[in-house]
Design a protein around this motif. Structure first.
Motif, PDB file in Angstrom:
ATOM      1  N   ASP A   1       3.326  -8.144   2.486  1.00 25.45           N
ATOM      2  CA  ASP A   1       2.830  -8.870   1.318  1.00 25.45           C
ATOM      3  C   ASP A   1       1.891  -7.957   0.543  1.00 25.45           C
ATOM      4  N   ASN A   2       1.395  -8.439  -0.591  1.00 31.89           N
ATOM      5  CA  ASN A   2       0.616  -7.564  -1.480  1.00 31.89           C
ATOM      6  C   ASN A   2      -0.794  -7.275  -0.997  1.00 31.89           C
ATOM      7  N   ARG A   3      -1.151  -7.710   0.199  1.00 29.15           N
ATOM      8  CA  ARG A   3      -2.489  -7.423   0.734  1.00 29.15           C
ATOM      9  C   ARG A   3      -2.517  -6.181   1.612  1.00 29.15           C
ATOM     10  N   ILE A   4      -1.373  -5.541   1.826  1.00 28.35           N
ATOM     11  CA  ILE A   4      -1.350  -4.396   2.730  1.00 28.35           C
ATOM     12  C   ILE A   4      -2.152  -3.218   2.165  1.00 28.35           C
ATOM     13  N   ASN A   5      -2.693  -2.407   3.087  1.00 27.46           N
ATOM     14  CA  ASN A   5      -3.487  -1.237   2.709  1.00 27.46           C
ATOM     15  C   ASN A   5      -2.875   0.021   3.299  1.00 27.46           C
ATOM     16  N   GLY A   6      -3.213   1.166   2.704  1.00 20.04           N
ATOM     17  CA  GLY A   6      -2.739   2.448   3.193  1.00 20.04           C
ATOM     18  C   GLY A   6      -1.856   3.101   2.158  1.00 20.04           C
ATOM     19  N   CYS A   7      -0.594   3.389   2.497  1.00 20.38           N
ATOM     20  CA  CYS A   7       0.339   3.934   1.515  1.00 20.38           C
ATOM     21  C   CYS A   7       1.768   3.665   1.959  1.00 20.38           C
ATOM     22  N   VAL A   8       2.690   3.825   1.024  1.00 22.46           N
ATOM     23  CA  VAL A   8       4.111   3.647   1.291  1.00 22.46           C
ATOM     24  C   VAL A   8       4.814   4.977   1.042  1.00 22.46           C
ATOM     25  N   ILE A   9       5.735   5.340   1.935  1.00 19.02           N
ATOM     26  CA  ILE A   9       6.590   6.513   1.751  1.00 19.02           C
ATOM     27  C   ILE A   9       8.022   6.001   1.689  1.00 19.02           C
ATOM     28  N   ALA A  10       8.708   6.278   0.595  1.00 13.52           N
ATOM     29  CA  ALA A  10      10.070   5.737   0.451  1.00 13.52           C
ATOM     30  C   ALA A  10      11.027   6.798  -0.057  1.00 13.52           C
ATOM     31  N   ASP A  11      12.218   6.804   0.513  1.00 15.56           N
ATOM     32  CA  ASP A  11      13.273   7.680   0.009  1.00 15.56           C
ATOM     33  C   ASP A  11      13.772   7.125  -1.320  1.00 15.56           C
ATOM     34  N   LEU A  12      14.077   8.011  -2.256  1.00 16.08           N
ATOM     35  CA  LEU A  12      14.503   7.569  -3.583  1.00 16.08           C
ATOM     36  C   LEU A  12      15.809   6.789  -3.515  1.00 16.08           C
ATOM     37  N   ARG A  13      16.792   7.323  -2.796  1.00 18.71           N
ATOM     38  CA  ARG A  13      18.125   6.718  -2.777  1.00 18.71           C
ATOM     39  C   ARG A  13      18.289   5.841  -1.536  1.00 18.71           C
ATOM     40  N   LEU A  14      17.905   4.609  -1.673  1.00 13.68           N
ATOM     41  CA  LEU A  14      18.030   3.644  -0.580  1.00 13.68           C
ATOM     42  C   LEU A  14      19.263   2.778  -0.789  1.00 13.68           C
ATOM     43  N   MET A  15      19.774   2.224   0.284  1.00 17.31           N
ATOM     44  CA  MET A  15      20.838   1.227   0.168  1.00 17.31           C
ATOM     45  C   MET A  15      20.221  -0.021  -0.471  1.00 17.31           C
ATOM     46  N   GLY A  16      20.889  -0.579  -1.445  1.00 13.48           N
ATOM     47  CA  GLY A  16      20.295  -1.708  -2.172  1.00 13.48           C
ATOM     48  C   GLY A  16      19.422  -1.173  -3.287  1.00 13.48           C
ATOM     49  N   SER A  17      18.243  -1.736  -3.451  1.00 15.16           N
ATOM     50  CA  SER A  17      17.312  -1.261  -4.486  1.00 15.16           C
ATOM     51  C   SER A  17      16.822   0.131  -4.129  1.00 15.16           C
TER      52      SER A  17
END
Length: 230
Positions: free
Chosen positions: A53-69
């Motif tokens: 949810d939008n309360r999480i803290n820290g950071c996100v690491i995401a691959d650009l080309r994911l399945m789906g969005s």
């Protein structure tokens, strides 16, 4: 590493890894664990959004080309749902268009694969420090506006003139108030904003203005004022 960053005691950041390659997820999670942080892994944007949810803290690491969005679409959804956490995008295909698009949407950076572990490490640390700083700034601003909201309309009017450097006598004349009323409103302002004098009041207001400017891009000021009205 975590203990060397001097993070607030109540700040417990996590690193959220989103990649549909299980091997990549595991590799990044191991690196994050070696830094002293907890890593949470997800195989798609949809899984990440439904599992957080939008309360999480820290950071996100995401691959650009994911399945789906893809990661940029995920970032847009995060923004629309009120997430306030930095996002690092990884991609084997980095070009100017992709980089500009990602960072204009709010991505902290775009790293090209393969990347050096130290490079990713440095960006994760920067993202966590940024998140901690923004979190503190939002909390401070909420507390400030909570105090400011206790001022009456008349007190706010007197405060505005005090901050222009006007004396009690000048304020009394300009607002057509008795000297006693100005003194009483001035005292109320000092008490409600919890400062010792007008100089400290000016410093407080200046700090609030600087923080508001710093957070303006996230519409944080408007959100804070809405919270106070609820």
């Amino acid at each position: 590493m975590k203990h060397q960053l001097d993070l607030p005691p109540d700040y417990e950041p996590r690193v959220y890894v989103v990649d549909d390659d299980e091997g990549v997820c595991t590799s990044i999670a191991d690196l994050i664990s070696s830094m002293g942080f907890t890593a949470c892994t997800y195989t798609s944007a949809e899984e990440f959004l439904s599992g957080t949810d939008n309360r999480i803290n820290g950071c996100v690491i995401a691959d650009l080309r994911l399945m789906g969005s893809n990661a940029i679409e995920m970032l847009r959804k995060m923004k629309s749902e009120g997430y306030e956490i930095p996002l690092i995008i990884l991609s084997a295909f980095v070009d100017v268009t992709t980089t500009v698009s990602a960072m204009s949407e709010g991505a902290l950076t775009v790293l090209e694969k393969p990347y050096a572990e130290q490079e990713l490490w440095d960006h994760v640390i920067a993202a966590i420090l940024l998140n901690a700083e923004q979190r503190f700034a939002r909390r401070w601003l909420l507390e400030y506006h909570s105090k400011e909201s206790r001022l009456t309309e008349g007190e706010s009017e007197v405060m505005r003139l005090l901050l222009k450097g006007l004396s009690n006598k000048s304020i009394s004349h300009q607002l057509d108030l008795s000297a006693r009323t100005v003194v009483m409103r001035r005292k109320a302002i000092i008490n409600k904003l919890e400062v010792d004098n007008v100089i400290d009041l000016a410093k407080l207001i200046t700090k609030a203005q600087i923080i508001e400017q710093y957070l303006t891009t996230d519409n944080v000021v408007a959100e804070i004022k809405c919270q106070l009205q609820e």
